[in-house]
Design a protein around this motif. Structure first.
Motif, short mmCIF file in Angstrom:
data_model
loop_
_atom_site.label_atom_id
_atom_site.label_comp_id
_atom_site.label_asym_id
_atom_site.label_seq_id
_atom_site.Cartn_x
_atom_site.Cartn_y
_atom_site.Cartn_z
N LEU A 3 0.85 -1.08 0.25
CA LEU A 3 0.01 -0.02 -0.09
C LEU A 3 0.93 1.20 0.08
CD1 LEU A 3 -2.82 -0.94 2.84
CD2 LEU A 3 -2.85 -1.34 0.14
N GLN A 4 0.59 2.30 -0.90
CA GLN A 4 1.24 3.37 -1.04
C GLN A 4 0.45 4.71 -0.71
OE1 GLN A 4 4.98 4.09 -1.40
NE2 GLN A 4 4.01 5.94 -0.76
N ALA A 5 0.58 5.22 0.49
CA ALA A 5 -0.18 6.45 0.71
C ALA A 5 0.61 7.85 0.15
CB ALA A 5 -0.50 6.79 2.28
N SER A 6 -0.22 8.56 -0.35
CA SER A 6 0.20 9.87 -0.84
C SER A 6 -0.55 10.99 -0.64
CB SER A 6 0.74 9.54 -2.42
OG SER A 6 -0.58 9.34 -3.15
N GLY A 7 -0.12 12.27 -1.10
CA GLY A 7 -1.07 13.44 -1.01
C GLY A 7 -0.66 14.34 0.28
N GLY A 8 -0.07 13.74 1.27
CA GLY A 8 0.30 14.66 2.36
C GLY A 8 0.92 15.95 2.00
N GLY A 9 1.09 16.95 3.00
CA GLY A 9 2.09 18.03 2.82
C GLY A 9 1.52 19.07 4.08
N GLY A 25 -0.37 -5.95 -5.70
CA GLY A 25 -0.08 -7.31 -5.24
C GLY A 25 -1.59 -7.88 -4.74
N ARG A 26 -2.80 -6.90 -4.88
CA ARG A 26 -3.90 -7.59 -4.30
C ARG A 26 -5.12 -6.62 -4.94
NH1 ARG A 26 -5.49 -8.36 1.73
NH2 ARG A 26 -4.45 -10.44 1.56
N THR A 27 -6.25 -7.25 -5.23
CA THR A 27 -7.27 -6.65 -5.77
C THR A 27 -8.34 -6.35 -4.44
OG1 THR A 27 -7.59 -7.72 -7.92
CG2 THR A 27 -9.41 -6.89 -7.09
N LEU A 28 -8.32 -5.06 -4.21
CA LEU A 28 -8.84 -4.73 -2.96
C LEU A 28 -10.52 -4.83 -2.97
CD1 LEU A 28 -6.85 -1.15 -2.40
CD2 LEU A 28 -6.36 -3.57 -1.62
N SER A 29 -11.08 -5.26 -4.11
CA SER A 29 -12.34 -5.05 -4.19
C SER A 29 -13.21 -5.85 -3.19
CB SER A 29 -12.86 -5.69 -5.46
OG SER A 29 -12.33 -5.13 -6.65
N ALA A 49 -12.94 4.51 7.86
CA ALA A 49 -13.01 3.04 7.18
C ALA A 49 -14.01 2.85 6.23
CB ALA A 49 -13.15 2.12 8.24
N ILE A 50 -13.96 2.04 5.06
CA ILE A 50 -14.76 2.02 4.36
C ILE A 50 -15.09 0.49 3.84
CG2 ILE A 50 -13.26 2.39 2.35
CD1 ILE A 50 -15.69 3.83 0.86
N SER A 51 -16.27 0.15 3.43
CA SER A 51 -16.50 -1.35 3.33
C SER A 51 -15.95 -1.55 1.96
CB SER A 51 -18.10 -1.70 3.55
OG SER A 51 -18.65 -0.95 2.53
N TRP A 52 -15.83 -3.06 1.62
CA TRP A 52 -15.38 -3.43 0.44
C TRP A 52 -16.32 -3.04 -0.84
CZ3 TRP A 52 -18.11 -7.45 -2.21
CH2 TRP A 52 -19.17 -8.02 -1.24
N THR A 53 -17.67 -3.02 -0.47
CA THR A 53 -18.57 -2.47 -1.47
C THR A 53 -18.78 -0.95 -1.75
OG1 THR A 53 -20.41 -2.27 0.06
CG2 THR A 53 -20.25 -4.27 -0.81
N ASP A 72 -12.13 3.74 -5.38
CA ASP A 72 -12.44 3.28 -6.63
C ASP A 72 -11.77 2.01 -6.89
OD1 ASP A 72 -12.47 2.90 -9.27
OD2 ASP A 72 -11.97 5.04 -9.86
N ASN A 73 -12.75 0.87 -6.89
CA ASN A 73 -12.12 -0.60 -6.93
C ASN A 73 -11.59 -0.78 -8.54
OD1 ASN A 73 -12.53 -1.18 -4.37
ND2 ASN A 73 -14.78 -2.09 -4.69
N ALA A 74 -12.03 -0.03 -9.35
CA ALA A 74 -11.38 -0.36 -10.67
C ALA A 74 -9.94 0.34 -10.70
CB ALA A 74 -12.21 0.58 -11.87
N LYS A 75 -9.69 1.35 -9.85
CA LYS A 75 -8.36 1.58 -9.71
C LYS A 75 -7.59 1.24 -8.74
CE LYS A 75 -9.52 6.29 -12.03
NZ LYS A 75 -9.49 7.43 -11.84
N ASN A 76 -8.23 0.31 -7.81
CA ASN A 76 -7.38 -0.26 -6.67
C ASN A 76 -6.95 0.88 -5.79
OD1 ASN A 76 -7.46 -2.97 -6.16
ND2 ASN A 76 -5.36 -3.32 -6.44
#
Length: 125
Positions: A3-9, A25-29, A49-53, A72-76
């Motif tokens: 997992l790579q977090a970004s956008g901080g500042g 390495g894994r589909t998060l869907s 937190a957000i559910s898998w759906t 956005d599950n399509a973008k993982n």
């Protein structure tokens, strides 16, 4: 799984930031996802937190009404839109992936894994 977090500042109080968490390495869907944060000298704490759906979300009381979690599950990828930031939001923000597929959504960091390096958010007063 990585997992790579970004956008901080660095942002002034009242400002906004949008964090992203990209997975490989894994589909998060089929997995819940969560954001946690750790301020200097403090323990890691739950943020959202957000559910898998994507149909269910949970928020810490301290960020409710100011932060919005989405995925956005399509973008993982998962996001955290942070508005009306306060100095007390200053922390390293980590994203976590649920340990089990189709799990119940929780605030417990023990139910998440694969934290990655996090992204630093600094809010100046």
């Amino acid at each position: 799984v990585q997992l790579q977090a970004s956008g901080g500042g660095l942002v002034q109080a009242g400002g906004s930031l949008r964090l992203s968490c990209a997975a490989s390495g894994r589909t998060l869907s089929f997995y819940n996802m969560g954001w946690f944060r750790q301020a200097p000298g403090k323990e890691r704490e739950f943020v959202a937190a957000i559910s898998w759906t994507g149909g269910s979300t949970l928020y810490a009381d301290s960020v409710k009404g100011r932060f919005t979690i989405s995925r956005d599950n399509a973008k993982n990828t998962m996001y955290l839109q942070m508005n009306s930031l306060k100095p007390e939001d200053t922390a390293v923000y980590y994203c976590g992936c649920g340990r089990r597929r189709w799990d119940v959504l929780t605030r417990n960091d023990q139910d998440y894994a694969y934290w990655g390096q996090g992204t630093l958010v600094t809010v100046s007063s």
